[in-house]
Design an enzyme around this catalytic site. Structure first.
Site, PDB file in Angstrom:
ATOM      1  N   GLY A 182      52.803 -61.701  -6.045  1.00  0.00           N
ATOM      2  CA  GLY A 182      51.970 -62.072  -7.180  1.00  0.00           C
ATOM      3  C   GLY A 182      52.258 -61.092  -8.292  1.00  0.00           C
ATOM      4  O   GLY A 182      53.413 -60.898  -8.673  1.00  0.00           O
ATOM      5  N   GLU A 183      51.231 -60.424  -8.750  1.00  0.00           N
ATOM      6  CA  GLU A 183      51.407 -59.407  -9.794  1.00  0.00           C
ATOM      7  C   GLU A 183      50.641 -58.184  -9.304  1.00  0.00           C
ATOM      8  O   GLU A 183      49.416 -58.199  -9.227  1.00  0.00           O
ATOM      9  CB  GLU A 183      50.869 -59.947 -11.117  1.00  0.00           C
ATOM     10  CG  GLU A 183      51.649 -59.462 -12.324  1.00  0.00           C
ATOM     11  CD  GLU A 183      51.326 -58.006 -12.649  1.00  0.00           C
ATOM     12  OE1 GLU A 183      52.254 -57.251 -12.995  1.00  0.00           O
ATOM     13  OE2 GLU A 183      50.151 -57.632 -12.538  1.00  0.00           O
ATOM     14  N   SER A 184      51.383 -57.149  -8.972  1.00  0.00           N
ATOM     15  CA  SER A 184      50.757 -56.038  -8.244  1.00  0.00           C
ATOM     16  C   SER A 184      49.685 -55.308  -9.057  1.00  0.00           C
ATOM     17  O   SER A 184      48.696 -54.849  -8.491  1.00  0.00           O
ATOM     18  CB  SER A 184      51.819 -55.062  -7.731  1.00  0.00           C
ATOM     19  OG  SER A 184      52.590 -54.563  -8.788  1.00  0.00           O
ATOM     20  N   CYS A 220      56.963 -59.002  -1.668  1.00  0.00           N
ATOM     21  CA  CYS A 220      57.085 -58.799  -3.112  1.00  0.00           C
ATOM     22  C   CYS A 220      55.993 -57.852  -3.632  1.00  0.00           C
ATOM     23  O   CYS A 220      56.030 -56.668  -3.314  1.00  0.00           O
ATOM     24  CB  CYS A 220      57.099 -60.149  -3.815  1.00  0.00           C
ATOM     25  SG  CYS A 220      58.020 -60.092  -5.343  1.00  0.00           S
ATOM     26  N   ARG A 228      59.170 -51.269  -8.947  1.00  0.00           N
ATOM     27  CA  ARG A 228      58.294 -52.429  -9.091  1.00  0.00           C
ATOM     28  C   ARG A 228      58.980 -53.677  -9.669  1.00  0.00           C
ATOM     29  O   ARG A 228      58.715 -54.803  -9.235  1.00  0.00           O
ATOM     30  CB  ARG A 228      57.130 -52.008 -10.002  1.00  0.00           C
ATOM     31  CG  ARG A 228      56.014 -52.932  -9.948  1.00  0.00           C
ATOM     32  CD  ARG A 228      54.878 -52.496 -10.840  1.00  0.00           C
ATOM     33  NE  ARG A 228      54.245 -53.724 -11.248  1.00  0.00           N
ATOM     34  CZ  ARG A 228      54.070 -54.100 -12.486  1.00  0.00           C
ATOM     35  NH1 ARG A 228      54.409 -53.324 -13.485  1.00  0.00           N
ATOM     36  NH2 ARG A 228      53.522 -55.257 -12.753  1.00  0.00           N
ATOM     37  N   ILE A 284      61.525 -63.224  -7.295  1.00  0.00           N
ATOM     38  CA  ILE A 284      60.790 -63.541  -8.523  1.00  0.00           C
ATOM     39  C   ILE A 284      60.238 -62.232  -9.101  1.00  0.00           C
ATOM     40  O   ILE A 284      59.376 -61.593  -8.488  1.00  0.00           O
ATOM     41  CB  ILE A 284      59.622 -64.513  -8.236  1.00  0.00           C
ATOM     42  CG1 ILE A 284      60.153 -65.772  -7.541  1.00  0.00           C
ATOM     43  CG2 ILE A 284      58.891 -64.867  -9.525  1.00  0.00           C
ATOM     44  CD1 ILE A 284      59.074 -66.708  -7.026  1.00  0.00           C
ATOM     45  N   ARG A 285      60.758 -61.826 -10.235  1.00  0.00           N
ATOM     46  CA  ARG A 285      60.371 -60.517 -10.827  1.00  0.00           C
ATOM     47  C   ARG A 285      60.306 -59.473  -9.714  1.00  0.00           C
ATOM     48  O   ARG A 285      59.338 -58.718  -9.570  1.00  0.00           O
ATOM     49  CB  ARG A 285      58.988 -60.572 -11.494  1.00  0.00           C
ATOM     50  CG  ARG A 285      58.867 -61.466 -12.684  1.00  0.00           C
ATOM     51  CD  ARG A 285      57.526 -61.258 -13.395  1.00  0.00           C
ATOM     52  NE  ARG A 285      56.381 -61.099 -12.496  1.00  0.00           N
ATOM     53  CZ  ARG A 285      55.753 -62.093 -11.892  1.00  0.00           C
ATOM     54  NH1 ARG A 285      56.125 -63.340 -12.109  1.00  0.00           N
ATOM     55  NH2 ARG A 285      54.738 -61.862 -11.097  1.00  0.00           N
ATOM     56  N   HIS A 288      60.487 -63.864  -1.338  1.00  0.00           N
ATOM     57  CA  HIS A 288      59.355 -64.738  -0.978  1.00  0.00           C
ATOM     58  C   HIS A 288      59.713 -65.726   0.126  1.00  0.00           C
ATOM     59  O   HIS A 288      59.979 -66.905  -0.167  1.00  0.00           O
ATOM     60  CB  HIS A 288      58.924 -65.540  -2.214  1.00  0.00           C
ATOM     61  CG  HIS A 288      58.184 -64.761  -3.240  1.00  0.00           C
ATOM     62  ND1 HIS A 288      56.819 -64.728  -3.325  1.00  0.00           N
ATOM     63  CD2 HIS A 288      58.632 -63.963  -4.233  1.00  0.00           C
ATOM     64  CE1 HIS A 288      56.446 -63.956  -4.324  1.00  0.00           C
ATOM     65  NE2 HIS A 288      57.529 -63.479  -4.899  1.00  0.00           N
ATOM     66  N   GLU A 326      57.790 -67.311   1.949  1.00  0.00           N
ATOM     67  CA  GLU A 326      56.802 -68.403   1.995  1.00  0.00           C
ATOM     68  C   GLU A 326      57.183 -69.549   1.050  1.00  0.00           C
ATOM     69  O   GLU A 326      56.545 -70.593   1.071  1.00  0.00           O
ATOM     70  CB  GLU A 326      55.396 -67.851   1.685  1.00  0.00           C
ATOM     71  CG  GLU A 326      55.074 -67.569   0.227  1.00  0.00           C
ATOM     72  CD  GLU A 326      55.716 -66.289  -0.320  1.00  0.00           C
ATOM     73  OE1 GLU A 326      56.532 -65.665   0.381  1.00  0.00           O
ATOM     74  OE2 GLU A 326      55.409 -65.946  -1.480  1.00  0.00           O
TER      75      GLU A 326
HETATM   76  N1  GLN Z   1      57.264 -57.163  -9.766  1.00  0.00           N
HETATM   77  C1  GLN Z   1      56.010 -57.800  -9.541  1.00  0.00           C
HETATM   78  C2  GLN Z   1      54.864 -56.810  -9.628  1.00  0.00           C
HETATM   79  O1  GLN Z   1      54.963 -55.770 -10.074  1.00  0.00           O
HETATM   80  C3  GLN Z   1      55.950 -58.491  -8.214  1.00  0.00           C
HETATM   81  C4  GLN Z   1      56.519 -59.851  -8.340  1.00  0.00           C
HETATM   82  C5  GLN Z   1      56.170 -60.782  -7.221  1.00  0.00           C
HETATM   83  O2  GLN Z   1      55.318 -60.502  -6.386  1.00  0.00           O
HETATM   84  N2  GLN Z   1      56.814 -61.921  -7.226  1.00  0.00           N
HETATM   85  O3  GLN Z   1      53.810 -57.105  -9.237  1.00  0.00           O
END
Ligand code: GLN
Length: 241
Positions: free
Chosen positions: A48-50, A80, A110, A144-145, A197, A199
């Protein structure tokens, strides 16, 4: 209960993890409050977004309970953003940093692979996973990112790495291509971390691998937690080979 898997459900791809667990005959329990960790056999911290996830975890006073859970030695898998949560150290964070759960003796960057537009998919070599779970020696990594593990301690087993061209060679000799390499899947005791990911793919081997940590002697999951039948409807994946 040994057979109950919690999925931290503050933000990110928790529904997708629960869907894969269901496909494997397990019930994933959404976790949003500290007391919901009490009876779990294992925990998944999704992507997600940490930073956002950390803010929400702080708001719900989850960090002490998450740290205690990791200390119990029960299986915990971070994908992630979840991998960032589990790392002892993170770099590339927003100003002021963010709280981490820790436990995994790793330094994680990150946003190692850049922003959303630099997201990608690749075939990763996963020999240990294939040895344990069968199937092909590669796994479709959806990044993903994505973060990456820059350093891992001596007790950390590397389960997958990703090699990439560093930059165009400045020489005219086209055979000289510099390569960078980072770790993207690790295991330390019962802690598992993947920068990608699983999932979001049809390949359920990382989930089966994790679930086996909950039932190391090959016992069946508790019947109250594991559905007896496999669902006949597959509502995922996003990626199919
Ligand atoms: N780089 C993201 C973060 O800092 C993580 C990306 C992800 O979970 N797909 O949260």
């Amino acid at each position: 209960m040994t057979g109950t898997v919690g999925v931290l459900a503050l933000q990110g791809s928790y529904n997708e993890h629960i869907a894969v667990l269901r496909r494997l005959g397990w019930k994933g329990v959404e976790v949003r409050k500290p007391e919901q960790l009490n009876d779990l056999g294992g925990l998944i911290i999704p992507g997600g977004e940490s930073t956002t996830m950390a803010k929400l975890a702080e708001y719900h006073n989850l960090f002490p309970a998450l740290r205690d859970f990791v200390k119990t030695g029960k299986p915990v898998w971070g994908t992630c953003a979840g991998l960032i949560f589990l790392a002892d150290k993170a770099v590339g964070q927003k100003t002021g940093g963010q709280e981490l759960v820790g436990g995994l003796d790793c330094t994680v960057h990150r946003n190692f692979f850049g922003s959303q537009v630099e997201s990608f998919e690749t075939e990763l070599s996963v020999p240990e996973l294939a040895e344990r779970e069968g199937g092909q020696p590669t796994f479709r990594g959806v990044f993903i990112r994505a973060p990456a593990v820059l350093e891992a301690g001596p007790n950390v087993q590397v389960l997958a790495s990703y090699s990439f061209p560093l930059s165009k060679p400045s020489t005219t000799d086209s055979s000289v291509v510099e390569e960078g390499k980072v770790i993207v899947a690790v295991k330390q005791g019962n802690l598992l971390g993947t920068a990608f990911h699983p999932e979001l793919t049809a390949d359920t081997r990382w989930h089966s691998f994790f679930l086996k940590l909950l039932t190391p002697n090959g016992e069946e999951a508790s019947t109250s937690a594991a559905g007896p039948e496999k669902p006949d409807r597959i509502d995922l994946p996003v990626f199919v080979d």
